[in-house]
Design a protein around this motif. Structure first.
Motif, PDB file in Angstrom:
ATOM      1  N   ASN A  15      -8.607  -7.279 -24.638  1.00  0.00           N
ATOM      2  CA  ASN A  15      -8.489  -8.332 -25.652  1.00  0.00           C
ATOM      3  C   ASN A  15      -7.049  -8.555 -26.121  1.00  0.00           C
ATOM      4  N   CYS A  16      -6.091  -8.335 -25.237  1.00  0.00           N
ATOM      5  CA  CYS A  16      -4.698  -8.623 -25.573  1.00  0.00           C
ATOM      6  C   CYS A  16      -4.382 -10.102 -25.338  1.00  0.00           C
ATOM      7  N   ALA A  17      -3.309 -10.561 -25.948  1.00  0.00           N
ATOM      8  CA  ALA A  17      -2.876 -11.945 -25.771  1.00  0.00           C
ATOM      9  C   ALA A  17      -1.365 -11.990 -25.595  1.00  0.00           C
ATOM     10  N   ASP A  18      -0.932 -12.925 -24.753  1.00  0.00           N
ATOM     11  CA  ASP A  18       0.499 -13.166 -24.557  1.00  0.00           C
ATOM     12  C   ASP A  18       1.191 -11.901 -24.053  1.00  0.00           C
ATOM     13  N   VAL A  19       0.795 -11.504 -22.844  1.00  0.00           N
ATOM     14  CA  VAL A  19       1.292 -10.278 -22.221  1.00  0.00           C
ATOM     15  C   VAL A  19       2.167 -10.637 -21.031  1.00  0.00           C
ATOM     16  N   LYS A  20       3.331  -9.996 -20.934  1.00  0.00           N
ATOM     17  CA  LYS A  20       4.186 -10.114 -19.763  1.00  0.00           C
ATOM     18  C   LYS A  20       4.495  -8.710 -19.256  1.00  0.00           C
ATOM     19  N   ALA A  21       4.199  -8.481 -17.965  1.00  0.00           N
ATOM     20  CA  ALA A  21       4.414  -7.158 -17.386  1.00  0.00           C
ATOM     21  C   ALA A  21       5.176  -7.292 -16.077  1.00  0.00           C
ATOM     22  N   ASP A  22       6.181  -6.459 -15.906  1.00  0.00           N
ATOM     23  CA  ASP A  22       6.923  -6.390 -14.656  1.00  0.00           C
ATOM     24  C   ASP A  22       7.017  -4.929 -14.229  1.00  0.00           C
ATOM     25  N   ASN A  23       6.700  -4.677 -12.967  1.00  0.00           N
ATOM     26  CA  ASN A  23       6.691  -3.314 -12.433  1.00  0.00           C
ATOM     27  C   ASN A  23       5.751  -2.414 -13.239  1.00  0.00           C
ATOM     28  N   LEU A  24       4.539  -2.912 -13.448  1.00  0.00           N
ATOM     29  CA  LEU A  24       3.472  -2.106 -14.049  1.00  0.00           C
ATOM     30  C   LEU A  24       2.755  -1.361 -12.935  1.00  0.00           C
ATOM     31  N   ARG A  25       2.628  -0.052 -13.093  1.00  0.00           N
ATOM     32  CA  ARG A  25       1.922   0.777 -12.117  1.00  0.00           C
ATOM     33  C   ARG A  25       0.731   1.397 -12.834  1.00  0.00           C
ATOM     34  N   LEU A  26      -0.451   0.872 -12.506  1.00  0.00           N
ATOM     35  CA  LEU A  26      -1.658   1.250 -13.238  1.00  0.00           C
ATOM     36  C   LEU A  26      -2.694   1.844 -12.299  1.00  0.00           C
ATOM     37  N   VAL A  27      -3.225   2.993 -12.687  1.00  0.00           N
ATOM     38  CA  VAL A  27      -4.407   3.564 -12.055  1.00  0.00           C
ATOM     39  C   VAL A  27      -5.444   3.724 -13.157  1.00  0.00           C
ATOM     40  N   GLY A  28      -6.464   2.880 -13.131  1.00  0.00           N
ATOM     41  CA  GLY A  28      -7.475   2.923 -14.183  1.00  0.00           C
ATOM     42  C   GLY A  28      -8.339   1.684 -14.122  1.00  0.00           C
ATOM     43  N   ASN A  29      -9.592   1.827 -14.490  1.00  0.00           N
ATOM     44  CA  ASN A  29     -10.551   0.736 -14.366  1.00  0.00           C
ATOM     45  C   ASN A  29     -10.648  -0.102 -15.638  1.00  0.00           C
ATOM     46  N   TYR A  30     -11.160  -1.320 -15.449  1.00  0.00           N
ATOM     47  CA  TYR A  30     -11.472  -2.266 -16.532  1.00  0.00           C
ATOM     48  C   TYR A  30     -10.243  -2.719 -17.337  1.00  0.00           C
ATOM     49  N   PRO A  31      -9.073  -2.852 -16.733  1.00  0.00           N
ATOM     50  CA  PRO A  31      -7.920  -3.286 -17.529  1.00  0.00           C
ATOM     51  C   PRO A  31      -7.963  -4.782 -17.837  1.00  0.00           C
ATOM     52  N   PHE A  32      -7.366  -5.152 -18.943  1.00  0.00           N
ATOM     53  CA  PHE A  32      -7.181  -6.544 -19.366  1.00  0.00           C
ATOM     54  C   PHE A  32      -8.511  -7.271 -19.591  1.00  0.00           C
ATOM     55  N   ASP A  33      -9.563  -6.575 -19.873  1.00  0.00           N
ATOM     56  CA  ASP A  33     -10.841  -7.225 -20.161  1.00  0.00           C
ATOM     57  C   ASP A  33     -10.686  -8.100 -21.403  1.00  0.00           C
ATOM     58  N   GLY A  34     -11.013  -9.376 -21.259  1.00  0.00           N
ATOM     59  CA  GLY A  34     -10.943 -10.289 -22.390  1.00  0.00           C
ATOM     60  C   GLY A  34      -9.544 -10.724 -22.774  1.00  0.00           C
ATOM     61  N   ALA A  35      -8.555 -10.429 -21.938  1.00  0.00           N
ATOM     62  CA  ALA A  35      -7.173 -10.804 -22.264  1.00  0.00           C
ATOM     63  C   ALA A  35      -6.935 -12.286 -21.976  1.00  0.00           C
ATOM     64  N   ARG A  36      -5.899 -12.828 -22.592  1.00  0.00           N
ATOM     65  CA  ARG A  36      -5.545 -14.221 -22.340  1.00  0.00           C
ATOM     66  C   ARG A  36      -4.022 -14.369 -22.330  1.00  0.00           C
ATOM     67  N   ASN A  37      -3.580 -15.337 -21.547  1.00  0.00           N
ATOM     68  CA  ASN A  37      -2.147 -15.622 -21.412  1.00  0.00           C
ATOM     69  C   ASN A  37      -1.397 -14.376 -20.925  1.00  0.00           C
ATOM     70  N   VAL A  38      -1.719 -13.989 -19.691  1.00  0.00           N
ATOM     71  CA  VAL A  38      -1.167 -12.773 -19.093  1.00  0.00           C
ATOM     72  C   VAL A  38      -0.337 -13.150 -17.870  1.00  0.00           C
ATOM     73  N   GLU A  39       0.881 -12.606 -17.779  1.00  0.00           N
ATOM     74  CA  GLU A  39       1.734 -12.776 -16.606  1.00  0.00           C
ATOM     75  C   GLU A  39       2.148 -11.400 -16.103  1.00  0.00           C
ATOM     76  N   ILE A  40       1.872 -11.140 -14.824  1.00  0.00           N
ATOM     77  CA  ILE A  40       2.184  -9.839 -14.235  1.00  0.00           C
ATOM     78  C   ILE A  40       2.945 -10.073 -12.940  1.00  0.00           C
ATOM     79  N   SER A  41       4.007  -9.311 -12.720  1.00  0.00           N
ATOM     80  CA  SER A  41       4.790  -9.458 -11.495  1.00  0.00           C
ATOM     81  C   SER A  41       5.233  -8.096 -10.982  1.00  0.00           C
ATOM     82  N   ASN A  42       5.422  -8.029  -9.661  1.00  0.00           N
ATOM     83  CA  ASN A  42       5.987  -6.834  -9.011  1.00  0.00           C
ATOM     84  C   ASN A  42       5.251  -5.563  -9.420  1.00  0.00           C
TER      85      ASN A  42
END
Length: 296
Positions: free
Chosen positions: A150-177
């Motif tokens: 349920n996050c909003a207005d997220v920008k992520a660069d070089n995010l390294r994630l191991v885990g389930n169900y991320p960003f559930d209900g999020a809005r306005n998300v930009e992810i790169s690299n």
């Protein structure tokens, strides 16, 4: 002649008092602190040591107990550590920057606004970054389920994630690299763009709208289903089966798609599709255009 190099100290830094190499214990040890710098300081046992604090700098300091930063604002932390029992560490806090730090405690960052995390390792990111807004993640590593719900207005660069169900209900998300090893990633989302990234995990992006992947490699069993306005640009779908069910899709895929199953509408372009299902009892086959290189 003075050969000592000049050093610049801002007016804000000059106005700050400093606590150095302290060992602080007890509940609310520094309650309502403000305009203060903590250096090489240990916040040991005792809940809520900096509750209601504002205009705080933390340098090479550590939190070892619960709820260290609640109802705070204007926090700048660098080279800091949240140990395992510093859980639920930053809640209801605005304008916080954390750099070059390790966070071992789960359930961190809840209902915060204007959060910048740079060069941060989340050892246990379970239920972290919930209901936050204005989030910047730069070179962040995280391990744990339910990141950024349920996050909003997220920008992520070089995010390294191991885990389930991320960003559930999020809005306005930009992810790169980035690299996401995640089941049920981007569920119930709105306005998501992912660029130049790798995503592996079943049931990707279900029940979402306005989701775009550009120059990505995706591996997902039954991925990209039930999406309203799904766009793929120059992507690869590796070992991705039963894709696009009941999705409206505009897909430009390099290589082979293992199977496409009952998309609701749109256009799918690929070099080859191993198995294509357009069941007229379930969807309107004429609403989807299939373009493959081997059929040209």
């Amino acid at each position: 002649m003075n050969n000592t190099p000049d050093t610049f100290t801002s007016a804000a830094e000059q106005d700050m008092s400093e606590t150095r190499q302290a060992f602080l214990t007890g509940e609310r040890a520094e309650f309502f602190a403000h305009d203060r710098r903590y250096v090489d300081t240990i916040f040991d046992d005792g809940e809520s040591p900096l509750k209601h604090a504002h205009d705080i700098e933390l340098r090479s300091s550590s939190f070892k107990w619960k709820y260290p930063l609640w109802y705070c604002s204007d926090i700048d932390a660098k080279d800091c550590t949240w140990f395992e029992m510093a859980r639920a560490g930053v809640w209801y806090t605005d304008h916080i920057t954390v750099e070059d730090s390790t966070i071992e405690a789960p359930k961190n960052f809840r209902r915060c606004h204007d959060v910048t995390l740079r060069n941060v390792d989340f050892v246990n990111a379970e239920e972290t970054l919930w209901a936050c807004s204005g989030v910047t993640l730069d070179n962040v590593s995280a391990h744990g389920d339910y990141l950024a719900m349920n996050c909003a207005d997220v920008k992520a660069d070089n995010l390294r994630l191991v885990g389930n169900y991320p960003f559930d209900g999020a809005r306005n998300v930009e992810i790169s690299n980035s690299r996401l090893i995640s089941k049920d990633c981007f569920w119930n989302c709105e306005n998501v763009t992912v660029r130049d990234s790798f995503i592996s995990g079943e049931y990707l992006a279900w029940n979402s709208r306005n989701v775009t992947f550009e120059h990505c490699t995706i591996e997902s069993l039954q991925g990209l289903c039930y999406v309203d306005h799904l766009v793929l640009r120059d992507c690869r779908l590796v070992n991705t089966t039963l894709a696009f069910e009941y999705s409206s899709v505009d897909a430009d895929v390099r290589g082979t798609i293992d199977s496409v199953f009952n998309p609701s509408s749109g256009t799918i372009r690929a070099d080859h599709i191993n198995e294509l299902t357009l069941d007229p009892a379930k969807i309107d086959p004429t609403a989807t255009t299939i373009v493959t290189a081997d059929a040209a």
